[in-house]
Design an enzyme around this catalytic site. Sequence first.
Site, PDB file in Angstrom:
ATOM      1  N   ASP A 109       0.838  -1.202   0.000  1.00  0.00           N
ATOM      2  CA  ASP A 109       0.000   0.000   0.000  1.00  0.00           C
ATOM      3  C   ASP A 109       0.874   1.253   0.000  1.00  0.00           C
ATOM      4  O   ASP A 109       1.977   1.245   0.539  1.00  0.00           O
ATOM      5  CB  ASP A 109      -0.905  -0.033   1.246  1.00  0.00           C
ATOM      6  CG  ASP A 109      -2.077   0.920   1.119  1.00  0.00           C
ATOM      7  OD1 ASP A 109      -2.297   1.478   0.027  1.00  0.00           O
ATOM      8  OD2 ASP A 109      -2.781   1.121   2.125  1.00  0.00           O
TER       9      ASP A 109
ATOM     10  N   ASN B  52       1.373   3.346  -2.900  1.00  0.00           N
ATOM     11  CA  ASN B  52       1.933   3.760  -4.203  1.00  0.00           C
ATOM     12  C   ASN B  52       1.403   5.135  -4.621  1.00  0.00           C
ATOM     13  O   ASN B  52       2.153   5.962  -5.142  1.00  0.00           O
ATOM     14  CB  ASN B  52       1.550   2.763  -5.304  1.00  0.00           C
ATOM     15  CG  ASN B  52       2.154   1.399  -5.092  1.00  0.00           C
ATOM     16  OD1 ASN B  52       3.014   1.229  -4.246  1.00  0.00           O
ATOM     17  ND2 ASN B  52       1.694   0.430  -5.862  1.00  0.00           N
ATOM     18  N   GLY B  53       0.106   5.353  -4.394  1.00  0.00           N
ATOM     19  CA  GLY B  53      -0.514   6.613  -4.806  1.00  0.00           C
ATOM     20  C   GLY B  53       0.075   7.786  -4.032  1.00  0.00           C
ATOM     21  O   GLY B  53       0.404   8.825  -4.624  1.00  0.00           O
TER      22      GLY B  53
ATOM     23  N   TRP C 185       2.968   7.893  -2.572  1.00  0.00           N
ATOM     24  CA  TRP C 185       4.382   8.045  -2.974  1.00  0.00           C
ATOM     25  C   TRP C 185       4.471   8.900  -4.238  1.00  0.00           C
ATOM     26  O   TRP C 185       5.320   9.774  -4.346  1.00  0.00           O
ATOM     27  CB  TRP C 185       4.973   6.657  -3.216  1.00  0.00           C
ATOM     28  CG  TRP C 185       6.444   6.604  -3.405  1.00  0.00           C
ATOM     29  CD1 TRP C 185       7.406   6.449  -2.445  1.00  0.00           C
ATOM     30  CD2 TRP C 185       7.158   6.674  -4.663  1.00  0.00           C
ATOM     31  NE1 TRP C 185       8.661   6.418  -3.014  1.00  0.00           N
ATOM     32  CE2 TRP C 185       8.529   6.558  -4.377  1.00  0.00           C
ATOM     33  CE3 TRP C 185       6.753   6.825  -5.991  1.00  0.00           C
ATOM     34  CZ2 TRP C 185       9.511   6.577  -5.359  1.00  0.00           C
ATOM     35  CZ3 TRP C 185       7.737   6.865  -6.985  1.00  0.00           C
ATOM     36  CH2 TRP C 185       9.100   6.738  -6.663  1.00  0.00           C
TER      37      TRP C 185
ATOM     38  N   HIS D  43       2.825   3.091  -8.922  1.00  0.00           N
ATOM     39  CA  HIS D  43       2.684   1.644  -9.145  1.00  0.00           C
ATOM     40  C   HIS D  43       3.923   1.094  -9.855  1.00  0.00           C
ATOM     41  O   HIS D  43       4.405   0.015  -9.537  1.00  0.00           O
ATOM     42  CB  HIS D  43       1.429   1.346  -9.967  1.00  0.00           C
ATOM     43  CG  HIS D  43       0.157   1.760  -9.291  1.00  0.00           C
ATOM     44  ND1 HIS D  43      -0.095   1.504  -7.952  1.00  0.00           N
ATOM     45  CD2 HIS D  43      -0.949   2.408  -9.747  1.00  0.00           C
ATOM     46  CE1 HIS D  43      -1.286   1.989  -7.636  1.00  0.00           C
ATOM     47  NE2 HIS D  43      -1.820   2.538  -8.699  1.00  0.00           N
TER      48      HIS D  43
ATOM     49  N   SER E 211      -7.153  -5.511  -5.908  1.00  0.00           N
ATOM     50  CA  SER E 211      -8.344  -6.044  -5.243  1.00  0.00           C
ATOM     51  C   SER E 211      -9.559  -5.931  -6.161  1.00  0.00           C
ATOM     52  O   SER E 211      -9.538  -5.185  -7.146  1.00  0.00           O
ATOM     53  CB  SER E 211      -8.613  -5.270  -3.948  1.00  0.00           C
ATOM     54  OG  SER E 211      -9.081  -3.974  -4.264  1.00  0.00           O
TER      55      SER E 211
ATOM     56  N   GLU F 223     -12.140  -4.412  -5.407  1.00  0.00           N
ATOM     57  CA  GLU F 223     -12.585  -3.014  -5.276  1.00  0.00           C
ATOM     58  C   GLU F 223     -11.779  -2.091  -6.200  1.00  0.00           C
ATOM     59  O   GLU F 223     -12.254  -1.032  -6.618  1.00  0.00           O
ATOM     60  CB  GLU F 223     -12.449  -2.547  -3.824  1.00  0.00           C
ATOM     61  CG  GLU F 223     -13.382  -3.242  -2.831  1.00  0.00           C
ATOM     62  CD  GLU F 223     -13.016  -4.697  -2.528  1.00  0.00           C
ATOM     63  OE1 GLU F 223     -11.809  -5.049  -2.620  1.00  0.00           O
ATOM     64  OE2 GLU F 223     -13.922  -5.501  -2.202  1.00  0.00           O
TER      65      GLU F 223
ATOM     66  N   LEU G 172      10.686 -21.062  -4.125  1.00  0.00           N
ATOM     67  CA  LEU G 172       9.712 -20.170  -3.477  1.00  0.00           C
ATOM     68  C   LEU G 172       8.436 -20.193  -4.309  1.00  0.00           C
ATOM     69  O   LEU G 172       8.516 -20.220  -5.541  1.00  0.00           O
ATOM     70  CB  LEU G 172      10.266 -18.735  -3.454  1.00  0.00           C
ATOM     71  CG  LEU G 172       9.294 -17.619  -3.050  1.00  0.00           C
ATOM     72  CD1 LEU G 172       9.069 -17.634  -1.530  1.00  0.00           C
ATOM     73  CD2 LEU G 172       9.817 -16.237  -3.465  1.00  0.00           C
TER      74      LEU G 172
ATOM     75  N   ARG H 138       1.547  -4.953   6.328  1.00  0.00           N
ATOM     76  CA  ARG H 138       0.857  -3.937   5.534  1.00  0.00           C
ATOM     77  C   ARG H 138       1.716  -2.684   5.548  1.00  0.00           C
ATOM     78  O   ARG H 138       2.127  -2.225   6.625  1.00  0.00           O
ATOM     79  CB  ARG H 138      -0.548  -3.626   6.055  1.00  0.00           C
ATOM     80  CG  ARG H 138      -1.226  -2.571   5.167  1.00  0.00           C
ATOM     81  CD  ARG H 138      -2.696  -2.409   5.375  1.00  0.00           C
ATOM     82  NE  ARG H 138      -3.221  -1.536   4.322  1.00  0.00           N
ATOM     83  CZ  ARG H 138      -4.446  -1.577   3.832  1.00  0.00           C
ATOM     84  NH1 ARG H 138      -5.292  -2.455   4.299  1.00  0.00           N
ATOM     85  NH2 ARG H 138      -4.833  -0.750   2.889  1.00  0.00           N
TER      86      ARG H 138
ATOM     87  N   ARG I 260      -5.674  -1.884   8.321  1.00  0.00           N
ATOM     88  CA  ARG I 260      -6.875  -2.627   7.914  1.00  0.00           C
ATOM     89  C   ARG I 260      -6.477  -3.888   7.180  1.00  0.00           C
ATOM     90  O   ARG I 260      -5.398  -3.947   6.594  1.00  0.00           O
ATOM     91  CB  ARG I 260      -7.690  -1.806   6.891  1.00  0.00           C
ATOM     92  CG  ARG I 260      -8.350  -0.580   7.363  1.00  0.00           C
ATOM     93  CD  ARG I 260      -9.183   0.035   6.223  1.00  0.00           C
ATOM     94  NE  ARG I 260      -8.345   0.555   5.158  1.00  0.00           N
ATOM     95  CZ  ARG I 260      -7.748   1.721   5.180  1.00  0.00           C
ATOM     96  NH1 ARG I 260      -7.911   2.513   6.229  1.00  0.00           N
ATOM     97  NH2 ARG I 260      -7.004   2.126   4.170  1.00  0.00           N
ATOM     98  N   LEU I 261      -7.409  -4.861   7.125  1.00  0.00           N
ATOM     99  CA  LEU I 261      -7.164  -6.068   6.325  1.00  0.00           C
ATOM    100  C   LEU I 261      -7.627  -5.889   4.877  1.00  0.00           C
ATOM    101  O   LEU I 261      -7.180  -6.605   3.987  1.00  0.00           O
ATOM    102  CB  LEU I 261      -7.893  -7.279   6.926  1.00  0.00           C
ATOM    103  CG  LEU I 261      -7.338  -7.793   8.252  1.00  0.00           C
ATOM    104  CD1 LEU I 261      -8.097  -9.043   8.683  1.00  0.00           C
ATOM    105  CD2 LEU I 261      -5.851  -8.112   8.152  1.00  0.00           C
TER     106      LEU I 261
HETATM  107  C1  FPP Z   1      -1.872   0.149  -3.333  1.00  0.00           C
HETATM  108  O1  FPP Z   1      -1.442   1.484  -3.358  1.00  0.00           O
HETATM  109  C2  FPP Z   1      -1.277  -0.599  -4.433  1.00  0.00           C
HETATM  110  C3  FPP Z   1      -1.961  -1.100  -5.494  1.00  0.00           C
HETATM  111  C4  FPP Z   1      -3.420  -0.943  -5.649  1.00  0.00           C
HETATM  112  C5  FPP Z   1      -1.284  -1.804  -6.597  1.00  0.00           C
HETATM  113  C6  FPP Z   1      -0.099  -2.659  -6.269  1.00  0.00           C
HETATM  114  C7  FPP Z   1       0.708  -2.831  -7.492  1.00  0.00           C
HETATM  115  C8  FPP Z   1       2.061  -2.861  -7.566  1.00  0.00           C
HETATM  116  C9  FPP Z   1       2.924  -2.854  -6.382  1.00  0.00           C
HETATM  117  C10 FPP Z   1       2.775  -2.874  -8.886  1.00  0.00           C
HETATM  118  C11 FPP Z   1       2.576  -4.030  -9.735  1.00  0.00           C
HETATM  119  C12 FPP Z   1       2.927  -5.307  -9.101  1.00  0.00           C
HETATM  120  C13 FPP Z   1       2.937  -6.456  -9.790  1.00  0.00           C
HETATM  121  C14 FPP Z   1       3.222  -7.724  -9.105  1.00  0.00           C
HETATM  122  C15 FPP Z   1       2.648  -6.471 -11.206  1.00  0.00           C
HETATM  123  P1  FPP Z   1      -2.528   2.640  -3.476  1.00  0.00           P
HETATM  124  O2  FPP Z   1      -2.661   2.987  -4.923  1.00  0.00           O
HETATM  125  O3  FPP Z   1      -3.793   2.240  -2.817  1.00  0.00           O
HETATM  126  O4  FPP Z   1      -1.784   3.779  -2.705  1.00  0.00           O
HETATM  127  P2  FPP Z   1      -2.446   4.940  -1.796  1.00  0.00           P
HETATM  128  O5  FPP Z   1      -3.146   4.268  -0.664  1.00  0.00           O
HETATM  129  O6  FPP Z   1      -1.252   5.740  -1.363  1.00  0.00           O
HETATM  130  O7  FPP Z   1      -3.367   5.711  -2.689  1.00  0.00           O
END
Ligand code: FPP
Length: 246
Positions: free
Chosen positions: A24, A26-27, A29, A41, A69, A71, A135, A192, A198-199
Amino acid sequence: MSDELLARIRVHGEVPRHVAIIMDGNGRWARERVMPRPFGHRAGMQSVRDVVEGAIAVGLEHLSLFAFSQENWQRPLTEVSALMSLLEEYIAREADELQAQGVRVLIHGDLARLTAPAAAAVARVTRQTAACTTLTLHLFISYGGRAELVRAARAVAADVSSGALALEDVNEDAIRVRLYTGETPDPDLLIRTSGEQRLSNFLLWQLAYTELVLSPVLWPDFRRAQLFEAILDYQARDRRFGRVTA
Ligand code: FPP
């Protein structure tokens, strides 16, 4: 630094067999860098690569990553498309390396919703790495924990109505083997990232007795060193599974 952490894990004792991660942040960041969310991402893909290598170094048997997910389908189309493309790109770039490292890739979720190229990439990497034994990397895509339970319940109901399963034999094992994870041991540790607590509908059945480590680090900044720190934290826990210690 990570070598030192790895050495500490080895002397500490038991290594978890299965670590699950909700990736969690990425957005956030990307936002911190005034960049669009897919930029985060993409950066997160590097973390996946490093954490997989860390998982091999530490000797995990299973690593489960929540990549997309159910969602998440409700996010803007541009973001969904970027995530689908990243999945294809990840597989195209990493499949040979994963196979060389002995990583078997399994993808779990409602894969019927994937774009055709993403579904083809998933099928290819699953086939290519099927014989690998170092693995098992479980990628959860288009996945929801409640939907997984509904799917298992339907499979149980179908087997009862066809006579393949007796009603008296509907027990925890009957549900467990019908989950995506089948015979995989439950996660010992769930991490997480990004400080959320949260789960989020991840592995609801399998996490019943899992130890939790909540890391403040945003996923694109998470590397094997943070994985090793979480494992050291786990090794200091007293797992009782509802019982008392002797
Ligand atoms: C949650 O961050 C992350 C995701 C919804 C996507 C996860 C994807 C990757 C790590 C890249 C691709 C991986 C593979 C294996 C192909 P968020 O967008 O909810 O971040 P935020 O809560 O800061 O908005």
